[in-house]
Design an enzyme around this catalytic site. Structure first.
Site, PDB file in Angstrom:
ATOM      1  N   ASP A   7      25.607 -47.962  34.027  1.00 15.18           N
ATOM      2  CA  ASP A   7      25.816 -48.950  32.955  1.00 15.18           C
ATOM      3  C   ASP A   7      26.072 -50.354  33.489  1.00 15.18           C
ATOM      4  O   ASP A   7      26.764 -51.146  32.864  1.00 15.18           O
ATOM      5  CB  ASP A   7      26.986 -48.536  32.031  1.00 15.18           C
ATOM      6  CG  ASP A   7      26.834 -47.122  31.522  1.00 15.18           C
ATOM      7  OD1 ASP A   7      25.718 -46.760  31.157  1.00 15.18           O
ATOM      8  OD2 ASP A   7      27.829 -46.382  31.514  1.00 15.18           O
TER       9      ASP A   7
ATOM     10  N   LYS B   1      21.273 -52.359  34.714  1.00 10.57           N
ATOM     11  CA  LYS B   1      20.056 -52.232  35.538  1.00 10.57           C
ATOM     12  C   LYS B   1      18.797 -52.423  34.715  1.00 10.57           C
ATOM     13  O   LYS B   1      17.820 -52.973  35.202  1.00 10.57           O
ATOM     14  CB  LYS B   1      19.985 -50.842  36.201  1.00 10.57           C
ATOM     15  CG  LYS B   1      21.080 -50.572  37.189  1.00 10.57           C
ATOM     16  CD  LYS B   1      20.979 -49.166  37.734  1.00 10.57           C
ATOM     17  CE  LYS B   1      21.224 -48.091  36.697  1.00 10.57           C
ATOM     18  NZ  LYS B   1      22.583 -48.036  36.134  1.00 10.57           N
ATOM     19  N   GLY B   2      18.853 -51.969  33.448  1.00 11.98           N
ATOM     20  CA  GLY B   2      17.665 -52.038  32.591  1.00 11.98           C
ATOM     21  C   GLY B   2      17.171 -53.467  32.454  1.00 11.98           C
ATOM     22  O   GLY B   2      15.982 -53.742  32.570  1.00 11.98           O
TER      23      GLY B   2
ATOM     24  N   GLY C  45      20.990 -44.489  29.900  1.00 12.29           N
ATOM     25  CA  GLY C  45      20.742 -45.287  28.708  1.00 12.29           C
ATOM     26  C   GLY C  45      20.543 -46.716  29.135  1.00 12.29           C
ATOM     27  O   GLY C  45      21.451 -47.330  29.658  1.00 12.29           O
ATOM     28  N   HIS C  46      19.341 -47.222  28.982  1.00 10.49           N
ATOM     29  CA  HIS C  46      19.049 -48.585  29.412  1.00 10.49           C
ATOM     30  C   HIS C  46      18.815 -49.458  28.189  1.00 10.49           C
ATOM     31  O   HIS C  46      17.951 -49.166  27.373  1.00 10.49           O
ATOM     32  CB  HIS C  46      17.829 -48.600  30.331  1.00 10.49           C
ATOM     33  CG  HIS C  46      18.102 -47.953  31.653  1.00 10.49           C
ATOM     34  ND1 HIS C  46      17.130 -47.545  32.516  1.00 10.49           N
ATOM     35  CD2 HIS C  46      19.269 -47.667  32.266  1.00 10.49           C
ATOM     36  CE1 HIS C  46      17.686 -47.022  33.602  1.00 10.49           C
ATOM     37  NE2 HIS C  46      18.983 -47.081  33.463  1.00 10.49           N
ATOM     38  N   THR C  47      19.616 -50.500  28.080  1.00 10.06           N
ATOM     39  CA  THR C  47      19.482 -51.388  26.930  1.00 10.06           C
ATOM     40  C   THR C  47      18.808 -52.677  27.373  1.00 10.06           C
ATOM     41  O   THR C  47      19.250 -53.312  28.320  1.00 10.06           O
ATOM     42  CB  THR C  47      20.869 -51.715  26.347  1.00 10.06           C
ATOM     43  OG1 THR C  47      21.544 -50.477  26.113  1.00 10.06           O
ATOM     44  CG2 THR C  47      20.775 -52.489  25.049  1.00 10.06           C
TER      45      THR C  47
ATOM     46  N   ARG D  96      15.532 -23.042  43.274  1.00 11.03           N
ATOM     47  CA  ARG D  96      14.120 -22.662  43.357  1.00 11.03           C
ATOM     48  C   ARG D  96      13.649 -21.788  42.195  1.00 11.03           C
ATOM     49  O   ARG D  96      12.793 -20.933  42.345  1.00 11.03           O
ATOM     50  CB  ARG D  96      13.820 -21.993  44.704  1.00 11.03           C
ATOM     51  CG  ARG D  96      14.038 -22.951  45.850  1.00 11.03           C
ATOM     52  CD  ARG D  96      14.032 -22.275  47.173  1.00 11.03           C
ATOM     53  NE  ARG D  96      15.183 -21.396  47.316  1.00 11.03           N
ATOM     54  CZ  ARG D  96      15.516 -20.787  48.430  1.00 11.03           C
ATOM     55  NH1 ARG D  96      14.777 -20.941  49.500  1.00 11.03           N
ATOM     56  NH2 ARG D  96      16.571 -20.006  48.496  1.00 11.03           N
TER      57      ARG D  96
ATOM     58  N   GLN E 215      21.957 -44.263  36.417  1.00 14.22           N
ATOM     59  CA  GLN E 215      23.333 -43.994  36.866  1.00 14.22           C
ATOM     60  C   GLN E 215      23.734 -44.992  37.976  1.00 14.22           C
ATOM     61  O   GLN E 215      23.180 -46.076  38.017  1.00 14.22           O
ATOM     62  CB  GLN E 215      23.497 -42.550  37.342  1.00 14.22           C
ATOM     63  CG  GLN E 215      23.449 -41.509  36.221  1.00 14.22           C
ATOM     64  CD  GLN E 215      22.052 -41.162  35.771  1.00 14.22           C
ATOM     65  OE1 GLN E 215      21.175 -40.937  36.573  1.00 14.22           O
ATOM     66  NE2 GLN E 215      21.828 -41.103  34.473  1.00 14.22           N
TER      67      GLN E 215
ATOM     68  N   THR F 251      25.459 -45.843  25.841  1.00 18.44           N
ATOM     69  CA  THR F 251      24.164 -45.927  25.150  1.00 18.44           C
ATOM     70  C   THR F 251      23.687 -44.535  24.752  1.00 18.44           C
ATOM     71  O   THR F 251      23.037 -44.351  23.732  1.00 18.44           O
ATOM     72  CB  THR F 251      23.108 -46.555  26.094  1.00 18.44           C
ATOM     73  OG1 THR F 251      23.704 -47.668  26.735  1.00 18.44           O
ATOM     74  CG2 THR F 251      21.873 -47.000  25.362  1.00 18.44           C
TER      75      THR F 251
ATOM     76  N   ARG G  31      30.250 -42.904  23.529  1.00 20.37           N
ATOM     77  CA  ARG G  31      31.670 -42.838  23.912  1.00 20.37           C
ATOM     78  C   ARG G  31      32.159 -44.209  24.366  1.00 20.37           C
ATOM     79  O   ARG G  31      31.427 -44.917  25.053  1.00 20.37           O
ATOM     80  CB  ARG G  31      31.853 -41.874  25.094  1.00 20.37           C
ATOM     81  CG  ARG G  31      31.625 -40.430  24.755  1.00 20.37           C
ATOM     82  CD  ARG G  31      31.830 -39.545  25.964  1.00 20.37           C
ATOM     83  NE  ARG G  31      30.715 -39.621  26.896  1.00 20.37           N
ATOM     84  CZ  ARG G  31      30.646 -38.938  28.036  1.00 20.37           C
ATOM     85  NH1 ARG G  31      31.633 -38.142  28.395  1.00 20.37           N
ATOM     86  NH2 ARG G  31      29.609 -39.036  28.828  1.00 20.37           N
TER      87      ARG G  31
ATOM     88  N   LEU H  30      28.976 -61.686  33.434  1.00 16.54           N
ATOM     89  CA  LEU H  30      30.012 -62.636  33.854  1.00 16.54           C
ATOM     90  C   LEU H  30      30.624 -63.327  32.634  1.00 16.54           C
ATOM     91  O   LEU H  30      31.810 -63.677  32.631  1.00 16.54           O
ATOM     92  CB  LEU H  30      29.404 -63.682  34.808  1.00 16.54           C
ATOM     93  CG  LEU H  30      30.416 -64.619  35.460  1.00 16.54           C
ATOM     94  CD1 LEU H  30      31.312 -63.864  36.447  1.00 16.54           C
ATOM     95  CD2 LEU H  30      29.729 -65.778  36.190  1.00 16.54           C
TER      96      LEU H  30
HETATM   97  P1  IMP Z   1      25.676 -35.701  33.542  1.00 18.13           P
HETATM   98  O1  IMP Z   1      24.800 -36.613  34.341  1.00 18.13           O
HETATM   99  O2  IMP Z   1      25.323 -35.646  32.076  1.00 18.13           O
HETATM  100  O3  IMP Z   1      25.793 -34.346  34.159  1.00 18.13           O
HETATM  101  O4  IMP Z   1      27.158 -36.328  33.576  1.00 18.13           O
HETATM  102  C1  IMP Z   1      27.939 -36.367  34.757  1.00 18.13           C
HETATM  103  C2  IMP Z   1      28.778 -37.638  34.785  1.00 18.13           C
HETATM  104  O5  IMP Z   1      27.928 -38.764  34.959  1.00 18.13           O
HETATM  105  C3  IMP Z   1      29.576 -37.906  33.510  1.00 18.13           C
HETATM  106  O6  IMP Z   1      30.788 -38.570  33.856  1.00 18.13           O
HETATM  107  C4  IMP Z   1      28.677 -38.861  32.743  1.00 18.13           C
HETATM  108  O7  IMP Z   1      29.416 -39.655  31.835  1.00 18.13           O
HETATM  109  C5  IMP Z   1      28.129 -39.684  33.892  1.00 18.13           C
HETATM  110  N1  IMP Z   1      26.834 -40.304  33.586  1.00 18.13           N
HETATM  111  C6  IMP Z   1      25.628 -39.709  33.576  1.00 18.13           C
HETATM  112  N2  IMP Z   1      24.666 -40.593  33.279  1.00 18.13           N
HETATM  113  C7  IMP Z   1      25.265 -41.786  33.131  1.00 18.13           C
HETATM  114  C8  IMP Z   1      24.780 -43.110  32.851  1.00 18.13           C
HETATM  115  O8  IMP Z   1      23.583 -43.379  32.679  1.00 18.13           O
HETATM  116  N3  IMP Z   1      25.725 -44.084  32.776  1.00 18.13           N
HETATM  117  C9  IMP Z   1      27.048 -43.829  32.980  1.00 18.13           C
HETATM  118  N4  IMP Z   1      27.533 -42.612  33.244  1.00 18.13           N
HETATM  119  C10 IMP Z   1      26.655 -41.602  33.325  1.00 18.13           C
END
Ligand code: IMP
Length: 429
Positions: free
Chosen positions: A13, A16-17, A40-42, A144, A225, A304, A308, A337
């Protein structure tokens, strides 16, 4: 470019998007190398907001080819929904410009059910996953026994593989977790339909990228991520199940290190994370609300993908140094910023204290990390609204000093600073 890479330097978050969106203007191909629809890329364009989970944000640029690479995991239902949403808004999502690597693993309803069951079983030790089935899909890949996208144009093999997959896991779902079984016939029928729909998008990603690079056409690898969610280098087990760091780019796309030109690290001007796990500079109360926003604006700190509220805190340069070391960033981009305007003094974490010992890197051991206290340096803030600034000189002196401090601490040049959600709200340094 030939191959430039965008990587999140914190917990995802970071924005990057929109950096990808900016760099995609120069790119011929934009490729996702890890993760799935947990991302989630906005991207905001002319007041219109695009929220993408799986399809690379390069899709918004006419003429750019997009690839979901072999290192990603793909939920076909979500992918088709995203295609349809973009098509309705006039974006070309035809197979000639939107590709899926045949080696990409598929996410099924079984993976989502397992994700849910495992999270429930973890109780107060839950990771706080996005419940999108990411962990179970990667576990099967490594074990596998996963299903790859290449099955989508082989109806008979696909039907058999889906049946086997569902029946094997029904045993686990029902006997271990006491969950409802999944209807194998129904899922096989759904996947037959997905196959017909997505088969024209299948490609060999590594070969495709190689063709672009050989023709001198620039390729951009779009991260999802962030470094601290990396399965190896993040706050394990509070991580995602893939490698969103530099190593994941090479295996997740099938390219050689020699092709890499710029490695862009993207960091927010403060910190945020969703889900569980240690967060040394975390804030609560009014300070947190100040950074998070109320949720009324699309750029406020709410997930996104899941909606949450994000946990927020001051900038952590210990984490950023870790990200610089692991990824070898050649350039940095600092986002949001503008959110810091109006804070009289801005604390920045420059080291950790663990039982009187000073640390310059995040310790691998989770309980030690959880015990670390931030050592802050307070930097003077600024009052001005900076959303209209476009050059570094237009920024207030203290905002320039904030950027300069990060740059000299990390010893990586900061090339871009975003000062608002719109495409043009960027200071080029
Ligand atoms: P999972 O990738 O759904 O298995 O989640 C594992 C952890 O990574 C959790 O804490 C999620 O909230 C976090 N997470 C996964 N994808 C994102 C993202 O795109 N942005 C922020 N946190 C993420």
């Amino acid at each position: 470019m030939p191959l430039d890479i965008v990587i999140g330097a914190q917990w995802g978050d970071e924005g990057k998007g929109r950096v990808t969106d900016l760099l995609a203007r120069e790119a011929a191909l934009v490729a996702r190398f890890s993760g799935g629809d947990n991302a989630g890329h906005t991207v905001a364009v002319d007041g219109e907001t695009f929220k993408l989970h799986l399809i690379p944000s390069g899709i918004i640029h006419a003429g750019v080819t997009c690839l979901v690479g072999n290192g990603a995991v793909l939920n076909p239902a979500v992918f088709i929904r995203e295609i349809e949403g973009l098509a309705k808004r006039g974006i070309d999502v035809s197979p000639h410009r939107l590709k899926i690597d045949r080696r990409t693993h598929l996410i099924t309803p079984v993976h989502k059910a397992l994700d849910q069951a495992r999270e429930s079983q973890r109780g107060d030790k839950a990771i706080g996953t996005t419940l999108r089935g990411i962990g179970p899909a990667y576990a099967e890949k490594i074990g596998r026994s996963g299903l790859r996208a290449g099955l989508l144009d082989k109806p008979e093999e696909l039907a058999e593989a889906v049946h086997d997959h569902v029946s094997t896991h029904n045993e686990i779902l029902t006997r271990v977790y006491g969950a409802e079984p999944i209807d194998a016939e129904k899922i096989a029928a759904e996947f037959a339909h997905f196959g017909q729909r997505l088969a024209p998008h299948l490609a060999d990603g590594s070969v495709l990228i190689d063709e672009f690079l050989k023709e001198g056409r620039p390729v951009l690898a779009e991260g999802a991520q962030g470094t601290m969610l990396d399965i190896d280098h993040g706050t394990y087990p509070f991580v995602t199940s893939s490698s969103p760091t530099i190593g994941g780019v090479l295996t997740g796309l099938g390219v050689g290190a020699i092709q890499v030109d710029k490695v862009w690290g993207v960091a927010k001007a403060f910190s945020s994370r969703v889900g569980g796990g240690p967060f040394t500079t975390e804030l609560d109360g009014e300070d947190a609300l100040r950074l998070r926003g109320t949720g009324k604006n699309p750029w406020d700190e709410y997930g996104t993908t899941t909606g949450r509220p994000r946990r927020v805190g001051w900038l952590d340069l210990v984490i950023l140094s870790h990200a610089v070391r692991i990824n070898g960033f050649t350039e940095l981009c600092v986002t949001k910023l503008d959110i810091l305007s109006g804070i009289p003094e801005i604390p920045v974490c420059i080291a950790y204290d663990t039982d009187g010992q000073r640390l310059n890197y995040p310790p691998a051991d989770l309980s030690t990390l959880a015990n670390c206290q931030p050592i802050y340096k307070a930097l003077p803030g600024w009052e001005e609204d900076i959303r209209e600034c476009r050059t570094i000189d237009e920024l207030p002196e203290n905002a320039q000093a904030y950027i300069a401090f990060i740059e000299s601490f990390l010893n990586v040049p900061i090339r871009l600073v975003s000062v608002g959600p719109e495409r043009d709200q960027v200071v080029t340094v």
